[in-house]
Structure formats: structure tokens, C-alpha cells
Scaffold this motif. Structure first.
Motif: not given
Ligand code: ATP
Ligand code: DP6
Length: 357
Positions: A69-71, A118-122, A124-136, A219-221, A314-316
Motif C-alpha cells: 500500500w503506497l500512500n 505499507a508506506s507513506e511519503n510526507n 509529493p510522490t513521483a514529482a521529481g523529489l526522489a520519492s523512489s529514493a526514500a521509498g526503496f 519518468s527518470s527511468t 532533478d527530473a522536475g
Molecule cells: N514510499 C515508497 N515506498 C515504495 N515505493 C515507492 C515509495 N515512493 C515512491 N515509490 C516508487 O517510486 C515511484 C516513483 O518514482 P519516480 O522515479 O517516478 O519519481 P520520484 O522518485 O519522485 O522522482 P525522481 O526520482 O525523478 O526525483 C512510485 O511510482 C513507486 O513505485
């Protein structure tokens, strides 16, 4: 004991991991599956109070499949990136004793258990603020806690987070972090290491201007895939420019040389966006507000005679700015509010001020 009673336990762990912002950018892979980069990169880990993921992982024999569950919304965990991280973590699980019952979850049991995440970001997700970095980073760290995983070599967990998202490997450490691109085909040496603790450079203040919290179009990817395929500038950057800049940046961080840090940070951000423009078809991440911010900082620095503020994107379109010290940060906030006044109905608590120290 009946099957129902046997299935009635659940183990759980919660962890938080911050996002990071690269001052020498990662853009381009040499191996898509293992997420191996074409150049090394350097980042600053952000304050978890403001930009972080919080993840709870749970295991129970009652769970029939892995779920995520994401957000608050269920999303698929079937993607290769999630699968790879889960597989590598399960393979490293060791004995865990459940305190209440004394029951031991052995390595063999771990290989049969399903995980709920279950994960929550505090932020915006996927808006170029590296949510994938914090998430993984958070996913790997929380699984390591749950499964009692101990690193066999330093940086082993960063190599697993890398399989989720390249930039995630840098979020397992605080402060200033380098991701060594590595040379090995299996990616074992493509790991992150800490260059300096956050406390090393107390004066530095980070301010993030969220220009847009909309999800980006490229997306960055996929953006970096296109750049690797079509941009001659990217090849030149990765082979000729970045290796030099990495050394210069390491020195600037070590000696807390803000002028040099700012010069390289701005130049590298601008070169990264130039490679996006050099991609066919071109990718535009910056918008008019981003460009106005760049103009503001460039004019200020020139007028002051030496850099006071650095910017990176970054990518945004969202800007991450580094102020030399608190006084400059206050000045920067004043100038930003003057240049970009909030509308009458704006919620002022959303104007974030991120102290690095
Ligand atoms: N808290 C999280 N837990 C697990 N996976 C997450 C989490 N947050 C984001 N992700 C994964 O990362 C993806 C978003 O990654 P993406 O690279 O598109 O955006 P970003 O990381 O916000 O931006 P960028 O890397 O360009 O700065 C989400 O669709 C999801 O698959
Ligand atoms: C511009 C960047 O933020 C790109 C980050 O890309 P990701 O790490 O999100 O890409 P994948 O490895 O494909 O998941 C620069 C950086 O963080 O170094």
C-alpha cells in the motif's frame, strides 16, 4: 496446535528514510536490470522531518501473497524492482525470535512467508523529489530490521536498494554520500558510501521550492533511457566531465568550500538539463519558474562577488537550493517571497524551510 493458531502470529517493523538530492547527477544506466549507472554521483541526504518515507513491513503465515500500500492505496508489488528487493532480502534473512511466544522464525520459514508493506511519503510522490529514493531505501532498511539481515560487506544493503531505484542506494546514509558506479558486471561494487556526516557542514542550509507537485510527464527511468540512446552530450558528460567533478566535489565537501561546492552543483544541474535537451525528442523538466529562480540566484551570486546560494533541479521543475549559512538562507527566503508572492488563499504552512543542521 491447530492450523488457525499456528497462523495467528504477525511480526512487524517500521522505519523512516529520507530522500536525497544529487549535487552530481546520476543520469543513464549501463545495465537496466541491475540498475548500474554510467557515472558515479554525489548527493546530500535531506532532513527526514520534511522529506521522507515511512514504511511498515509485516510477515505472517496468514498472508497469502506479498502486498503493498503506497500512500494508503494498494499498488502492485509484481514489478521487477519490488520483486528483486524482496528476493535479495529474503535470501539474507536470519533467525528472528518472536518475544511474546519464543517462537523462532528461521531462514527456511522466511523463504515461505509473504510480506505486507505499507508506506507513506510526507511529500509529493513521483514529482521529481526522489520519492523512489526514500521509498526503496526505507523498504530495504525496514526489511533488514524485520528479517534480522546483517551486511556481509559494507554497503551490501545499498546495492539491494539500488535494485529498487538507483538513487535509493544513496538514501541509506545521512549527510554527504557518494554512489560509486563500480566496474563489476554483477554490480557488487556499485554501492554507496558516506563521504561526511551531516554535522560535518553545520552552516549549510537547504531550501526546497516546490514549484509544482504534479507528477512529471517523463519518468527518470524512461528519460535516462532515451538520453543514453540519443544524446552525444551525455556520453561526453559521463566519460569526461563527471569523473573530474566527482574529485572536485569530494574536495569541496571535505574542506567546506562553499564557492566551489556551489559552482560545481549549479554547473552539474545545468549540464544534466542540457543532456535532457540534447535527447531526441528533447525532454523539458524545467519550467518558467525554475528558470526565474536560476536567474535570481545567478544575479545574486555575481553581485555578491562569490557564490552565496547554489541551486539544483532533478527530473522536475522543483528547486533545491543551498544557502551558505543561516543569514543567507533568511535573505533567500525574503527574496523568494518577494519574487514569488503567495496568493491570498495560500496555506502558508506549506512554505517549507528545511534546515540542514
Ligand atoms: N514510499 C515508497 N515506498 C515504495 N515505493 C515507492 C515509495 N515512493 C515512491 N515509490 C516508487 O517510486 C515511484 C516513483 O518514482 P519516480 O522515479 O517516478 O519519481 P520520484 O522518485 O519522485 O522522482 P525522481 O526520482 O525523478 O526525483 C512510485 O511510482 C513507486 O513505485
Ligand atoms: C535526476 C535524478 O534524480 C535521477 C534519479 O533517477 P532514479 O533513481 O529515480 O532512476 P531509476 O534508477 O531508474 O529508478 C538524479 C539523481 O538523483 O542522481
Amino acid at each position: 496446535m491447530g492450523k488457525e493458531e499456528e497462523d495467528a502470529w504477525v511480526v512487524m517493523k517500521t522505519a523512516r528514510a529520507p530522500s536525497n538530492i544529487a549535487v552530481i547527477k546520476y543520469w543513464g544506466k549501463r545495465d537496466e536490470k541491475l540498475i548500474l549507472p554510467i557515472n558515479s554521483s554525489i548527493s546530500v541526504t535531506l532532513d527526514p522531518e520534511h522529506l521522507s518515507a515511512t514504511t511498515t513491513v509485516a510477515a505472517s503465515p496468514a498472508f497469502e501473497r506479498d502486498r503493498l500500500w503506497l500512500n494508503g492505496k494498494e499498488v502492485s508489488v509484481e514489478g521487477e524492482r519490488y520483486r528483486n528487493c524482496l528476493r535479495e532480502m529474503r535470501a539474507r534473512a536470519t533467525d528472528v525470535v518472536i518475544e511474546s511466544s519464543g517462537k523462532v522464525i528461521t531462514k527456511e520459514v522466511w523463504s515461505t512467508l509473504h510480506i505486507h508493506i505499507a508506506s507513506e511519503n510526507n511529500f509529493p510522490t513521483a514529482a521529481g523529489l526522489a520519492s523512489s529514493a526514500a521509498g526503496f531505501a526505507c523498504l530495504v532498511y525496514s526489511l533488514a530490521q524485520l528479517m534480522n539481515v546483517k551486511e556481509k560487506y559494507e554497503g551490501e544493503l545499498t546495492a539491494i536498494a539500488r535494485l529498487g531505484s538507483g538513487s535509493a542506494c544513496r538514501s541509506l546514509y545521512g549527510g554527504f554520500v557518494k554512489w560509486n558506479m563500480g566496474q563489476e558486471a554483477d554490480g557488487k561494487d556499485s554501492i554507496a558510501t558516506q563521504l561526511a556526516e551531516q554535522s560535518h557542514w553545520e552552516d549549510l542550509v537547504i531550501i526546497i521550492a516546490v514549484v509544482s507537485s504534479r507528477q512529471k510527464e517523463t519518468s527518470s527511468t524512461s528519460g535516462m533511457q532515451e538520453s543514453v540512446k540519443t544524446s552525444p552530450l551525455l556520453k561526453y558528460r559521463a566519460e569526461e566531465m563527471v569523473p573530474k567533478r566527482i574529485g572536485q566535489m569530494e574536495k569541496a565537501i571535505k574542506s567546506m568550500d562553499f564557492a566551489e561546492f556551489a559552482r560545481i552543483t549549479c554547473a552539474d544541474s545545468n549540464q544534466f538539463h542540457a543532456t535532457c535537451l540534447d535527447t531526441s525528442p528533447p525532454i523539458f523538466y524545467l519550467n518558467d519558474s525554475s528558470r526565474r529562480l536560476i536567474g535570481l540566484v545567478e544575479r545574486w551570486n555575481r553581485h555578491a562577488g562569490e557564490p552565496q546560494v547554489a541551486y539544483t533541479f532533478d527530473a522536475g521543475p522543483n528547486a533545491v537550493m543551498f544557502a551558505k549559512n543561516k543569514e543567507v538562507a533568511v535573505q533567500l527566503l525574503k527574496r523568494l517571497l518577494y519574487q514569488f508572492p503567495p496568493s491570498a488563499e495560500a496555506d502558508l504552512s506549506r512554505y517549507d524551510y528545511l534546515g540542514h543542521s
